[in-house]
Design an enzyme around this catalytic site. Structure first.
Site, PDB file in Angstrom:
ATOM      1  N   ARG A 186       0.656  -0.893  -0.057  1.00  0.00           N
ATOM      2  CA  ARG A 186       0.106   0.040   0.217  1.00  0.00           C
ATOM      3  C   ARG A 186       0.894   1.753  -0.264  1.00  0.00           C
ATOM      4  O   ARG A 186       0.550   2.290   0.058  1.00  0.00           O
ATOM      5  CB  ARG A 186      -0.988   0.417   1.497  1.00  0.00           C
ATOM      6  CG  ARG A 186      -1.965   1.250   1.272  1.00  0.00           C
ATOM      7  CD  ARG A 186      -3.078   1.027   2.011  1.00  0.00           C
ATOM      8  NE  ARG A 186      -3.810   2.546   2.456  1.00  0.00           N
ATOM      9  CZ  ARG A 186      -4.931   2.751   2.857  1.00  0.00           C
ATOM     10  NH1 ARG A 186      -4.932   1.612   4.200  1.00  0.00           N
ATOM     11  NH2 ARG A 186      -5.752   4.075   2.855  1.00  0.00           N
ATOM     12  N   LYS A 187       2.428   1.348  -0.233  1.00  0.00           N
ATOM     13  CA  LYS A 187       2.804   1.829  -0.071  1.00  0.00           C
ATOM     14  C   LYS A 187       3.399   2.981  -0.840  1.00  0.00           C
ATOM     15  O   LYS A 187       3.393   2.318  -2.511  1.00  0.00           O
ATOM     16  CB  LYS A 187       4.263   1.991   1.240  1.00  0.00           C
ATOM     17  CG  LYS A 187       3.958   1.032   2.350  1.00  0.00           C
ATOM     18  CD  LYS A 187       3.115   2.496   2.677  1.00  0.00           C
ATOM     19  CE  LYS A 187       3.440   1.584   4.800  1.00  0.00           C
ATOM     20  NZ  LYS A 187       1.907   1.220   4.704  1.00  0.00           N
ATOM     21  N   GLY A 188       4.077   4.303  -1.106  1.00  0.00           N
ATOM     22  CA  GLY A 188       4.614   4.603  -2.769  1.00  0.00           C
ATOM     23  C   GLY A 188       5.135   3.806  -3.716  1.00  0.00           C
ATOM     24  O   GLY A 188       4.863   4.297  -4.763  1.00  0.00           O
TER      25      GLY A 188
END
Length: 378
Positions: A186-188
């Site tokens: 879910r991170k960048g």
């Protein structure tokens, strides 16, 4: 949900042939395990990104937090001050060390820890502070560093959501004694799972690296030695290494970081414009001294809007939605009630909307239309 329309997920990793090619190269190399050549490249890249002297790749951010606290000497009887509005992994890492997390309230505008509330919670048992770049918004690192130094406390930056963000022109990860990033899906940027610890302290880096590999030097570091290098295990360590397969994916993602961030920032500005006249919904705001990553785009709904019902209504329309994150003092695992009214408010009223680099303008228009319909038909 209109069956003719595809779902718009809350988040989605952005990948292409380059990640596949990177994995193929690792498979061909024969070195798939952790702390190998691709992991070393990833560590060097994160050190350059943050301006730090040392970086250590690990299998997830939680492991990085645990190892960092252990390397700082946190143990039973110690207390660590923790920003209350964050995912439980931040405080879990304190429990892993046998210490006690103590929670401090956050700012309403940023969701990051309120430094004045932190100062009120310092006791003789306090060893250090964990600040969090909440949902990708950098915390008040200048004030946090000043507070920590003034009281002889360590400072740890939980930068799980903030790779590529800045505070007063300095990159996230550059603050405190040690900082930890996440490479979760879910991170960048992502390799599915993973984390990176960065620090300027050679002792912390050495301890983190050793403890992530059972308390020994890695096989990659030992190869090529003239004598038989039989490891010795003087301390309990863990198997927290990041495989070279995942490190290779993360390296490709890191090369794309600037483009990902640019698109997320365009989407954030566009959300703010589109939501401006939606009743009961307030777009997030970031002070001008920091550049968020918009890892999560969480609007705040007014008290007359049922946040939970709105999340379910959006999902019924094929729109991914979720809470912002957690008010940790509420969670039974900590048995640590605290006076954190702002964290409580954000926990009840934050509503996360789809945010990822591949989100199209058309899908974003559809998201906002669904939000408008959900809140006006309540």
């Amino acid at each position: 949900m209109d069956p003719s329309l595809p779902a718009v997920p809350l988040t989605r990793p952005t990948t292409d042939h380059r990640e596949l090619e990177a994995v193929e190269q690792v498979l061909a190399s024969g070195w798939l395990a952790g702390q190998g050549p691709r992991g070393t490249e990833l560590e060097d890249a994160f050190a350059r990104l943050t301006g730090r002297t040392h970086a250590v790749a690990v299998n997830n951010c939680t492991a990085g937090l645990h190892l960092s606290l252990a390397a700082l000497g946190v143990g039973p009887g110690d207390e660590v001050l923790v920003a209350d509005y964050t995912f439980p992994a931040t405080a879990h890492a304190v429990l892993y060390c046998g210490a006690t997390p103590r929670f401090a309230d956050v700012r309403l505008d940023t969701g990051t820890v309120d430094v004045d509330r932190l100062a009120e919670r310092i006791t003789p048992r306090t060893r250090g502070i964990i600040g969090v770049d909440a949902l990708g918004v950098p915390a008040d690192w200048d004030a946090l560093e000043l507070l920590a130094r003034g009281h002889g406390l360590f400072l740890l930056e939980d930068a799980a959501c903030s790779v590529g963000g800045t505070f007063e022109g300095r990159p996230c990860g550059a603050f405190g004694d040690v900082a930890v990033f996440s490479l979760h899906a879910r991170k960048g940027i992502t390799s599915g799972e993973g984390g990176v610890v960065v620090t300027d302290d050679a002792g912390i880096a050495d301890r983190v690296r050793s403890m992530s590999c059972f308390g020994q030097r890695s096989a990659y570091a030992r190869q090529g030695e003239a004598k038989l290098a039989i490891p010795e295990f003087g301390d309990v360590g863990y198997n927290y290494k990041l495989s070279d397969v995942l490190a290779a994916i993360a390296l490709v993602q890191l090369d794309k970081l600037d483009g990902f961030l640019a698109r997320r920032r365009v989407l954030a500005d566009r959300y703010a414009d589109l939501l401006a006249d939606v009743p009961g919904v307030e777009a997030p705001h970031s002070p001008g001294d920091r550049e968020p990553t918009w890892q999560t785009y969480a609007v705040t709904v007014t008290e007359d809007v049922d946040r939970d019902a709105t999340v379910l209504a959006l999902r019924a329309r094929g729109i991914g939605s979720q809470i912002g994150t957690y008010a940790l003092h509420r969670e039974p695992v900590y048995a640590a009630p605290a006076d954190c009214p702002t964290s409580d408010l954000l926990f009840r009223r934050h509503l996360a909307l789809p945010m990822y680099a591949d989100l199209t303008d058309a899908d974003q228009d559809r998201v906002v239309a669904a939000v408008r319909e959900a809140v006006t038909s309540r």
